[in-house]
Scaffold this motif. Structure first.
Motif, PDB file in Angstrom:
ATOM      1  N   SER A 150       0.845  -1.186   0.000  1.00  0.00           N
ATOM      2  CA  SER A 150       0.000   0.000   0.000  1.00  0.00           C
ATOM      3  C   SER A 150       0.881   1.236   0.000  1.00  0.00           C
ATOM      4  O   SER A 150       2.049   1.196   0.366  1.00  0.00           O
ATOM      5  CB  SER A 150      -0.926  -0.013   1.220  1.00  0.00           C
ATOM      6  OG  SER A 150      -0.164   0.017   2.415  1.00  0.00           O
ATOM      7  N   ASN A 151       0.299   2.343  -0.391  1.00  0.00           N
ATOM      8  CA  ASN A 151       1.031   3.606  -0.519  1.00  0.00           C
ATOM      9  C   ASN A 151       2.219   3.493  -1.476  1.00  0.00           C
ATOM     10  O   ASN A 151       3.161   4.283  -1.388  1.00  0.00           O
ATOM     11  CB  ASN A 151       1.549   4.100   0.847  1.00  0.00           C
ATOM     12  CG  ASN A 151       0.432   4.568   1.747  1.00  0.00           C
ATOM     13  OD1 ASN A 151      -0.485   5.257   1.313  1.00  0.00           O
ATOM     14  ND2 ASN A 151       0.492   4.194   3.000  1.00  0.00           N
ATOM     15  N   ASN A 191       2.454  10.071  -5.823  1.00  0.00           N
ATOM     16  CA  ASN A 191       1.803   9.029  -5.044  1.00  0.00           C
ATOM     17  C   ASN A 191       0.922   8.149  -5.921  1.00  0.00           C
ATOM     18  O   ASN A 191       0.792   8.369  -7.127  1.00  0.00           O
ATOM     19  CB  ASN A 191       1.002   9.630  -3.884  1.00  0.00           C
ATOM     20  CG  ASN A 191      -0.228  10.410  -4.338  1.00  0.00           C
ATOM     21  OD1 ASN A 191      -0.340  10.747  -5.514  1.00  0.00           O
ATOM     22  ND2 ASN A 191      -1.119  10.689  -3.424  1.00  0.00           N
ATOM     23  N   ARG A 246       7.324   4.521  -0.912  1.00  0.00           N
ATOM     24  CA  ARG A 246       6.033   4.842  -0.310  1.00  0.00           C
ATOM     25  C   ARG A 246       5.868   6.354  -0.228  1.00  0.00           C
ATOM     26  O   ARG A 246       6.840   7.088  -0.163  1.00  0.00           O
ATOM     27  CB  ARG A 246       5.934   4.252   1.104  1.00  0.00           C
ATOM     28  CG  ARG A 246       5.742   2.744   1.153  1.00  0.00           C
ATOM     29  CD  ARG A 246       5.595   2.256   2.584  1.00  0.00           C
ATOM     30  NE  ARG A 246       5.119   0.880   2.677  1.00  0.00           N
ATOM     31  CZ  ARG A 246       5.915  -0.176   2.683  1.00  0.00           C
ATOM     32  NH1 ARG A 246       7.222  -0.008   2.583  1.00  0.00           N
ATOM     33  NH2 ARG A 246       5.398  -1.382   2.778  1.00  0.00           N
ATOM     34  N   TYR A 247       4.623   6.779  -0.229  1.00  0.00           N
ATOM     35  CA  TYR A 247       4.345   8.223  -0.149  1.00  0.00           C
ATOM     36  C   TYR A 247       3.445   8.451   1.045  1.00  0.00           C
ATOM     37  O   TYR A 247       2.295   8.011   1.064  1.00  0.00           O
ATOM     38  CB  TYR A 247       3.671   8.696  -1.437  1.00  0.00           C
ATOM     39  CG  TYR A 247       3.796  10.179  -1.698  1.00  0.00           C
ATOM     40  CD1 TYR A 247       3.179  11.107  -0.858  1.00  0.00           C
ATOM     41  CD2 TYR A 247       4.519  10.651  -2.777  1.00  0.00           C
ATOM     42  CE1 TYR A 247       3.305  12.452  -1.101  1.00  0.00           C
ATOM     43  CE2 TYR A 247       4.639  12.001  -3.036  1.00  0.00           C
ATOM     44  CZ  TYR A 247       4.026  12.901  -2.193  1.00  0.00           C
ATOM     45  OH  TYR A 247       4.148  14.247  -2.430  1.00  0.00           O
ATOM     46  N   PHE A 248       3.966   9.102   2.049  1.00  0.00           N
ATOM     47  CA  PHE A 248       3.172   9.509   3.203  1.00  0.00           C
ATOM     48  C   PHE A 248       3.126  11.029   3.204  1.00  0.00           C
ATOM     49  O   PHE A 248       2.464  11.619   2.378  1.00  0.00           O
ATOM     50  CB  PHE A 248       3.776   8.948   4.495  1.00  0.00           C
ATOM     51  CG  PHE A 248       3.762   7.441   4.545  1.00  0.00           C
ATOM     52  CD1 PHE A 248       4.928   6.705   4.353  1.00  0.00           C
ATOM     53  CD2 PHE A 248       2.579   6.747   4.774  1.00  0.00           C
ATOM     54  CE1 PHE A 248       4.917   5.325   4.388  1.00  0.00           C
ATOM     55  CE2 PHE A 248       2.564   5.360   4.812  1.00  0.00           C
ATOM     56  CZ  PHE A 248       3.736   4.640   4.618  1.00  0.00           C
TER      57      PHE A 248
END
Length: 121
Positions: free
Chosen positions: A30-31, A52, A100-102
């Motif tokens: 995920s992400n 993202n 990942r993109y937070f």
């Protein structure tokens, strides 16, 4: 094991344009986000741009802002880097990274093989 395949590198004169693409074999977590880094001879690898999964958030390095844009196609799990107004200092090997993109892009150890971009003056 996810694989990243880059394409679209080449040689161009200053002021020209190139479009790089990076295709992922799967979405491993995920992400999942895709980003671009570059490394010029004798220099450290530096961040260029990332986007993202939804494609509604992206980051562009100040050194290329206004000249490069990043976009993605989730049907293909592909990200593209449109590079305009290229300068000789953009010459480098460009690498795709699957991270990942937070709050921002977090690169992982998933890298493509790299594609050479050469800009002549």
């Amino acid at each position: 094991q996810v694989q990243l395949v880059e394409s679209g590198g080449g040689s161009v004169q200053a002021g020209g344009s190139l479009r790089l693409s990076c295709t992922a074999s799967q979405r491993p977590f995920s992400n999942f986000a895709l980003g671009w880094f570059r490394q010029a001879p004798g220099q450290e690898r530096e961040f260029v741009a990332a986007i993202n999964w939804l494609g509604d958030r992206s980051i562009i390095a100040d050194s290329v802002k206004g000249r490069f844009t990043i976009s993605r196609d989730n049907v293909k799990i592909e990200v593209s880097l449109q590079m305009n107004s290229l300068k000789p200092e953009d010459t480098a090997v460009y690498y795709c990274n699957g991270g990942r993109y937070f709050d921002t892009f977090r690169p992982s150890d998933i890298w493509g093989q790299g594609t050479q971009v050469t800009v002549s003056s």
